[in-house]
Design a protein around this motif. Sequence first.
Motif, PDB file in Angstrom:
ATOM      1  N   ARG A   3     -12.722  -0.131  -6.239  1.00 39.91           N
ATOM      2  CA  ARG A   3     -12.908  -0.170  -7.692  1.00 39.91           C
ATOM      3  C   ARG A   3     -14.120   0.657  -8.099  1.00 39.91           C
ATOM      4  O   ARG A   3     -15.096   0.783  -7.363  1.00 39.91           O
ATOM      5  CB  ARG A   3     -13.112  -1.627  -8.158  1.00 39.91           C
ATOM      6  N   ASN A   4     -14.040   1.244  -9.267  1.00 44.13           N
ATOM      7  CA  ASN A   4     -15.145   2.045  -9.830  1.00 44.13           C
ATOM      8  C   ASN A   4     -15.578   3.175  -8.905  1.00 44.13           C
ATOM      9  O   ASN A   4     -16.765   3.512  -8.807  1.00 44.13           O
ATOM     10  CB  ASN A   4     -16.354   1.151 -10.149  1.00 44.13           C
ATOM     11  N   GLY A   5     -14.607   3.754  -8.200  1.00 46.61           N
ATOM     12  CA  GLY A   5     -14.907   4.906  -7.358  1.00 46.61           C
ATOM     13  C   GLY A   5     -15.542   4.583  -6.034  1.00 46.61           C
ATOM     14  O   GLY A   5     -15.892   5.494  -5.273  1.00 46.61           O
ATOM     15  N   ARG A   6     -15.699   3.317  -5.718  1.00 47.98           N
ATOM     16  CA  ARG A   6     -16.294   2.951  -4.438  1.00 47.98           C
ATOM     17  C   ARG A   6     -15.307   3.216  -3.301  1.00 47.98           C
ATOM     18  O   ARG A   6     -14.097   3.081  -3.475  1.00 47.98           O
ATOM     19  CB  ARG A   6     -16.710   1.475  -4.445  1.00 47.98           C
ATOM     20  N   PRO A   7     -15.800   3.577  -2.109  1.00 49.68           N
ATOM     21  CA  PRO A   7     -14.892   3.890  -0.996  1.00 49.68           C
ATOM     22  C   PRO A   7     -14.186   2.648  -0.482  1.00 49.68           C
ATOM     23  O   PRO A   7     -14.651   1.519  -0.658  1.00 49.68           O
ATOM     24  CB  PRO A   7     -15.826   4.476   0.070  1.00 49.68           C
ATOM     25  N   VAL A   8     -13.068   2.883   0.171  1.00 50.09           N
ATOM     26  CA  VAL A   8     -12.270   1.808   0.762  1.00 50.09           C
ATOM     27  C   VAL A   8     -12.691   1.638   2.218  1.00 50.09           C
ATOM     28  O   VAL A   8     -12.678   2.591   2.991  1.00 50.09           O
ATOM     29  CB  VAL A   8     -10.765   2.140   0.673  1.00 50.09           C
ATOM     30  N   THR A   9     -13.077   0.420   2.601  1.00 52.44           N
ATOM     31  CA  THR A   9     -13.505   0.137   3.964  1.00 52.44           C
ATOM     32  C   THR A   9     -12.322  -0.176   4.866  1.00 52.44           C
ATOM     33  O   THR A   9     -12.208   0.329   5.978  1.00 52.44           O
ATOM     34  CB  THR A   9     -14.497  -1.051   3.978  1.00 52.44           C
ATOM     35  N   LEU A  10     -11.419  -1.013   4.405  1.00 51.46           N
ATOM     36  CA  LEU A  10     -10.228  -1.368   5.171  1.00 51.46           C
ATOM     37  C   LEU A  10      -8.998  -1.086   4.313  1.00 51.46           C
ATOM     38  O   LEU A  10      -8.654  -1.879   3.439  1.00 51.46           O
ATOM     39  CB  LEU A  10     -10.251  -2.848   5.564  1.00 51.46           C
ATOM     40  N   PRO A  11      -8.334   0.054   4.522  1.00 50.20           N
ATOM     41  CA  PRO A  11      -7.175   0.399   3.698  1.00 50.20           C
ATOM     42  C   PRO A  11      -6.057  -0.634   3.848  1.00 50.20           C
ATOM     43  O   PRO A  11      -5.531  -0.854   4.938  1.00 50.20           O
ATOM     44  CB  PRO A  11      -6.729   1.755   4.260  1.00 50.20           C
ATOM     45  N   LEU A  12      -5.714  -1.294   2.740  1.00 48.32           N
ATOM     46  CA  LEU A  12      -4.635  -2.270   2.788  1.00 48.32           C
ATOM     47  C   LEU A  12      -3.293  -1.598   3.070  1.00 48.32           C
ATOM     48  O   LEU A  12      -2.336  -2.267   3.465  1.00 48.32           O
ATOM     49  CB  LEU A  12      -4.581  -3.043   1.469  1.00 48.32           C
ATOM     50  N   GLY A  13      -3.247  -0.266   2.891  1.00 49.04           N
ATOM     51  CA  GLY A  13      -2.036   0.471   3.199  1.00 49.04           C
ATOM     52  C   GLY A  13      -1.673   0.441   4.668  1.00 49.04           C
ATOM     53  O   GLY A  13      -0.540   0.768   5.035  1.00 49.04           O
ATOM     54  N   LEU A  14      -2.629   0.027   5.523  1.00 49.66           N
ATOM     55  CA  LEU A  14      -2.287  -0.129   6.936  1.00 49.66           C
ATOM     56  C   LEU A  14      -1.099  -1.071   7.112  1.00 49.66           C
ATOM     57  O   LEU A  14      -0.246  -0.878   7.980  1.00 49.66           O
ATOM     58  CB  LEU A  14      -3.488  -0.682   7.711  1.00 49.66           C
ATOM     59  N   TRP A  15      -1.051  -2.092   6.264  1.00 49.54           N
ATOM     60  CA  TRP A  15      -0.001  -3.101   6.403  1.00 49.54           C
ATOM     61  C   TRP A  15       1.278  -2.738   5.660  1.00 49.54           C
ATOM     62  O   TRP A  15       2.242  -3.494   5.693  1.00 49.54           O
ATOM     63  CB  TRP A  15      -0.519  -4.456   5.937  1.00 49.54           C
ATOM     64  N   ARG A  16       1.306  -1.588   5.000  1.00 53.03           N
ATOM     65  CA  ARG A  16       2.551  -1.164   4.373  1.00 53.03           C
ATOM     66  C   ARG A  16       3.554  -0.645   5.398  1.00 53.03           C
ATOM     67  O   ARG A  16       4.750  -0.717   5.193  1.00 53.03           O
ATOM     68  CB  ARG A  16       2.271  -0.069   3.341  1.00 53.03           C
ATOM     69  N   GLY A  17       3.027  -0.081   6.479  1.00 54.15           N
ATOM     70  CA  GLY A  17       3.912   0.381   7.543  1.00 54.15           C
ATOM     71  C   GLY A  17       4.385  -0.799   8.378  1.00 54.15           C
ATOM     72  O   GLY A  17       3.590  -1.656   8.764  1.00 54.15           O
ATOM     73  N   PRO A  18       5.669  -0.904   8.660  1.00 49.24           N
ATOM     74  CA  PRO A  18       6.182  -2.065   9.409  1.00 49.24           C
ATOM     75  C   PRO A  18       5.600  -2.182  10.805  1.00 49.24           C
ATOM     76  O   PRO A  18       5.458  -3.279  11.331  1.00 49.24           O
ATOM     77  CB  PRO A  18       7.694  -1.810   9.445  1.00 49.24           C
ATOM     78  N   ARG A  19       5.219  -1.049  11.412  1.00 46.63           N
ATOM     79  CA  ARG A  19       4.718  -1.118  12.784  1.00 46.63           C
ATOM     80  C   ARG A  19       3.384  -1.820  12.852  1.00 46.63           C
ATOM     81  O   ARG A  19       3.202  -2.740  13.649  1.00 46.63           O
ATOM     82  CB  ARG A  19       4.630   0.288  13.384  1.00 46.63           C
ATOM     83  N   PHE A  20       2.427  -1.425  12.017  1.00 45.22           N
ATOM     84  CA  PHE A  20       1.117  -2.069  12.073  1.00 45.22           C
ATOM     85  C   PHE A  20       1.200  -3.497  11.559  1.00 45.22           C
ATOM     86  O   PHE A  20       0.533  -4.395  12.089  1.00 45.22           O
ATOM     87  CB  PHE A  20       0.083  -1.286  11.256  1.00 45.22           C
TER      88      PHE A  20
END
Length: 452
Positions: free
Chosen positions: A248-265
């Motif tokens: 939020r507010n341009g702050r960097p992402v530490t743990l991308p929640l997109g990791l869990w969008r892929g079925p393998r991870f």
Amino acid sequence: MPTTSRPLALTVLLASTFIQLLDTTIVNVAAPAIGADLDAGSGRLVLVSAVYTAALAATLLPAGRFGHRHGPRRVFAVGVALFTLASAGCGLAPTVDVLIGMRLVQGIGAGVMVPQALFAISALWQGPAHRRALGWYGATMGLASVLGPVLGALLSESDVAGIGWRAIFAVNVPVGAVVLLALPRCVPVLARDPEQRVGWSTAAGLAAGVLGLVLAISLARTVGGVLPWLCGAIGAAVVVCALVLQGRNGRPVTLPLGLWRGPRFRAGSATAAAFFLAVTPFFFLFSQWLQTVRGLSPLRAGLLQIPWAVGATAGSTLAGRRARSPRHSVYAAALVAASLLVVAVLLPLVPPIALSPALFAAGIGYGAFVARVFADTLDGIRPDLRGAASGALPAIQQLSGSLGLSCAGLVFFPAGRLAGTVYAYSLPLLCLAVLASLALVRTHTRTESVLV
């Protein structure tokens, strides 16, 4: 990287992995000696173990991103140095409070090391070679988990150099020094991504939340009341808020929640969580049962688990060299489940040494399972997300094992010396092992990479 240098690089990476995993369990058997020498009660002795695990788990996630930004070899060296210095501090601690503080720093150093080792293995080896390297990683995990109590008891009882329990920490110092000296000669400088940023506010929130959660679970048995559970709930809420608010507010992402969008991870992380939640506590209960019910010494109880360590080494090696089909992970989980069932049934009926074949078979399944799950999960990660994934997967493993151990303690100790508590915990263990097998089937039916 020359082919001849790869075994040396892997040896250096696994040596550091071994000592940080060793310190997760090595303190347990030395706790009575520490308490007597430093006049520490049970609450503080629990903290000696709990703060290490909590700091390790809390550091893994931001350390993965930090290593991706600044280079895994450089950050790995910082982690080894911090761990080694803190180990020396633990060995010299004059009071239990100083020891707890040093264990906290030691856990941070271990948390910095772990994701860099996985990142380096994923970067230096690909394809079948990657699976073989992770096979050795799994074997190292199995050896460290079992040899921790054995070495802890051996070093404490033999009173090396007349320093008693302090030897369990002193042994890390020469190993850490050798790793630091060999690192620049054996492990090449790996590509880094300066665009990767660590959101320090998010990282601090995750660290504080995970620390509170693990400490609350670890202290639930000794403190009692609602306070530990309240702290645990607050810790979990802080973790959720930190994950939701990151970016939020341009702050960097530490743990991308997109990791869990892929079925393998997603499936791989769920499988790892179920497996370590199930298997880690079983051997804690097994060791406790041998000591409290059968009256064995910590050293003898640890030695009886050596077949497991030998099996884990063999299983990891075989999986790395020969396992090609995704179904091998399912077979490995099924082997662990069946072997632990045999151990649970025969435990009160036969001499402990008669359980060696079943423990050896369980070790083979464990080693093969870990090698396949780590390899298959990390193989599906895009290179720009590998640093985050290399921190997230061990964090899941560590938190699951810690939660399982704490729950096992809550089940076992209130029941005193009743052997039936081993049965009580073995049933959900086996159910979770079956769940891991089913999740693995789903993991390998989809091949999409992570999408962010």
